[in-house]
Scaffold this active site. Structure first.
Site, short mmCIF file in Angstrom:
data_model
loop_
_atom_site.label_atom_id
_atom_site.label_comp_id
_atom_site.label_asym_id
_atom_site.label_seq_id
_atom_site.Cartn_x
_atom_site.Cartn_y
_atom_site.Cartn_z
N LYS A 179 49.89 20.65 23.22
CA LYS A 179 50.45 20.12 24.47
C LYS A 179 50.53 18.59 24.41
CE LYS A 179 48.62 23.95 27.18
NZ LYS A 179 47.42 24.40 27.88
N GLU B 1 41.24 33.99 27.06
CA GLU B 1 41.76 35.15 26.33
C GLU B 1 40.60 35.87 25.64
OE1 GLU B 1 45.12 35.78 25.87
OE2 GLU B 1 45.72 34.04 27.07
N GLY C 209 39.15 36.10 33.65
CA GLY C 209 40.55 36.03 33.21
C GLY C 209 41.02 34.62 32.90
#
Ligand SMILES: NC(=O)c1ccc[n+]([C@@H]2O[C@H](COP(=O)([O-])OP(=O)(O)OC[C@H]3O[C@@H](n4cnc5c(N)ncnc54)[C@H](OP(=O)(O)O)[C@@H]3O)[C@@H](O)[C@H]2O)c1
Length: 437
Positions: free
Chosen positions: A211, A196, A193
């Site tokens: 970012k 994606e 997890g």
């Protein structure tokens, strides 16, 4: 005109989106309500919540608040704060323009939107007397934007170096510690997890570039958009180079590197060799870390989880609290892009490099390679040669030099008869990077 909230009054928060982060925000507002009220004097109240599919189960969310009509959030005069956790650019940008124009303050976790339209939205917020907060857009739970905007406002930041993408840091950690190939490490990240189903924006560096555009805009009081940030990802990295790096005393990390170079802003994302003793080398797994350098505070490093529903919601709620705490006579302005700094030309930036190439093991190969670097005024720090015959491998670490000279030298080296295939070129952190020299 801004929508103001008065002390003691309930503040209605509308949501755009109620997925992983949105549901965690709802939980946080419900469970943390009493603490928020004690700390701020305001009671948060959930307002309408926009989703795409109203029939999906959303545990803990009052179904009466769910809507598929954006106007139920955007045109509701009782909503004073809009939390945008739906992602995407369209129709999200229009929704945020409308919310701000109506004087509602906005909290968003949407890095791709901010890295493209941040200046316009900040301007709109300023004009409306509303606030735009976006702590969750970079490094989720780590309060790096608040630290840059408030704690270090006057500290004259000179560099921001970050591991700002947890997926790639997890993959690189697995490649380095378990000796996995890139594809196997990516599969493991997906199974756990940390990646994606479509990991493209993480592994190609686009997520980190967005970012870094946001962080460098705040750090240098500048306007840096994603188009100003050249980026490379980790999708072409070979396990072989991670092994070579390890034996030479380095670990490979995907870095966001923002620097002030002769007064201009340089922001880039690339995989780089980080010396084992460097603070960023120790950041393993899916964690993020940001190293802030300034003349006054020297180095400050912030480390923590860079993703996750609850982690991201924590930053969203902190932004809501900032809005409650500063809404009247706010000392924090939205748009602080007042430094007038320009963007540095990428080729003028100096970096140290790791270069690996396959060569024919013939006499004089190393001398021919070394003379090309000498012609370009680039000096070699170390050389390791392994193998023999047509399979010999040459690994060089080069001292820092202007990247355009490095590119020119590598193009000439590639053209030598002795060199086989494509050379691999990676930057090395910490050996005198800087402006043109
Ligand atoms: N997840 C993280 O760890 C993390 C970390 C940092 C930042 N973020 C950012 O936070 C934002 C949300 O991420 P997430 O992981 O929570 O995403 P998500 O689970 O996919 O949730 C998105 C939500 O927005 C709704 N939505 C999407 N497009 C819509 C549209 N056009 N109209 C109406 N509703 C729409 C979806 O509705 P339905 O539920 O009906 O499909 C869903 O509720 C993104 O900008 C992301 O980059 C996420």
């Amino acid at each position: 005109m801004a929508v103001h909230v008065s002390d003691g009054a309930a503040v209605t928060v509308g949501l755009l989106g109620c997925g992983t982060v949105g549901q965690a925000v709802v939980r946080s507002i419900i469970e943390g309500g009493a603490t928020i009220e004690r700390a701020s004097g305001h009671r948060l109240q959930l307002g309408p919540i926009l989703v795409r599919d109203a029939s999906k189960p959303r545990p803990g969310v009052d179904p009466a608040l769910i809507t598929t009509d954006p106007q139920r959030v955007l045109a509701d005069p009782s909503v004073s704060i809009v939390v945008e956790v739906m992602g995407g650019l369209d129709p999200t940008l229009d929704h945020l323009r409308q919310a701000l124009a109506a004087g509602k303050s906005v909290v968003t976790a949407n890095k791709q939107l901010l890295a493209r339209h941040g200046p316009e939205l900040l301007e709109a917020a300023e004009q409306a007397g509303a606030e735009l907060r976006f702590e969750a857009s970079a490094c989720a739970a780590i309060p790096v934007i608040k630290v840059l905007r408030e704690s270090l406002l006057a500290a004259e930041i000179t560099a921001v170096t970050g591991i700002v993408n947890g997926t790639t840091n997890f993959i690189l950690t697995e490649m380095s510690r378990q000796g996995l190939a890139y594809g196997d490490a990516l599969g493991r990240a997906q199974a756990l997890g940390y990646a994606e189903a479509d990991p493209t924006e993480d592994v190609n560096g686009a997520d980190a570039a967005a970012k870094m555009a946001i962080l460098s805009s705040i750090a240098f009081h500048s306007r840096v958009l994603i188009d100003d940030v050249p980026y490379e990802g980790i999708d072409n990295l070979h396990a072989e180079d991670i092994e070579h790096a390890h034996s030479l005393g380095f670990v490979v990390k995907l870095l966001g590197v923002a620097r002030l170079l002769n007064g201009a802003v340089s922001v880039r994302v690339y995989p780089a060799l980080v010396p084992h003793g460097h603070r960023l080398a120790a950041i393993g797994g899916p964690d993020n870390a940001v190293l802030l350098e300034s003349r006054t505070t020297r180095e400050i490093m912030l480390v923590g989880p860079g993703a996750g529903g609850d982690e991201t919601a924590s930053a969203v709620v902190a932004d809501i609290l900032s809005i409650l705490g500063t809404h009247q006579g706010s000392f924090l302005h939205n748009a602080m892009a007042d430094s007038g700094r320009t963007i540095a030309r990428p080729g003028s930036v100096a970096s140290a490099f790791y270069l690996r190439m396959s060569v024919a093991d013939r006499p004089g190969v190393l001398a021919r390679v070394a003379s090309i670097f000498g012609d370009e005024s680039l000096s070699i720090r170390s050389v390791v040669q392994s193998g023999s015959g047509d399979e010999a491998s040459l690994v060089l670490i080069l001292h820092a030099g202007a990247e355009e000279r490095m590119d020119a030298a590598v193009a000439r080296v590639r053209a030598l008869d002795d060199v086989r295939g494509e050379p691999v070129l990676l930057r090395v952190l910490g050996d005198g990077e800087g402006g043109d020299r």
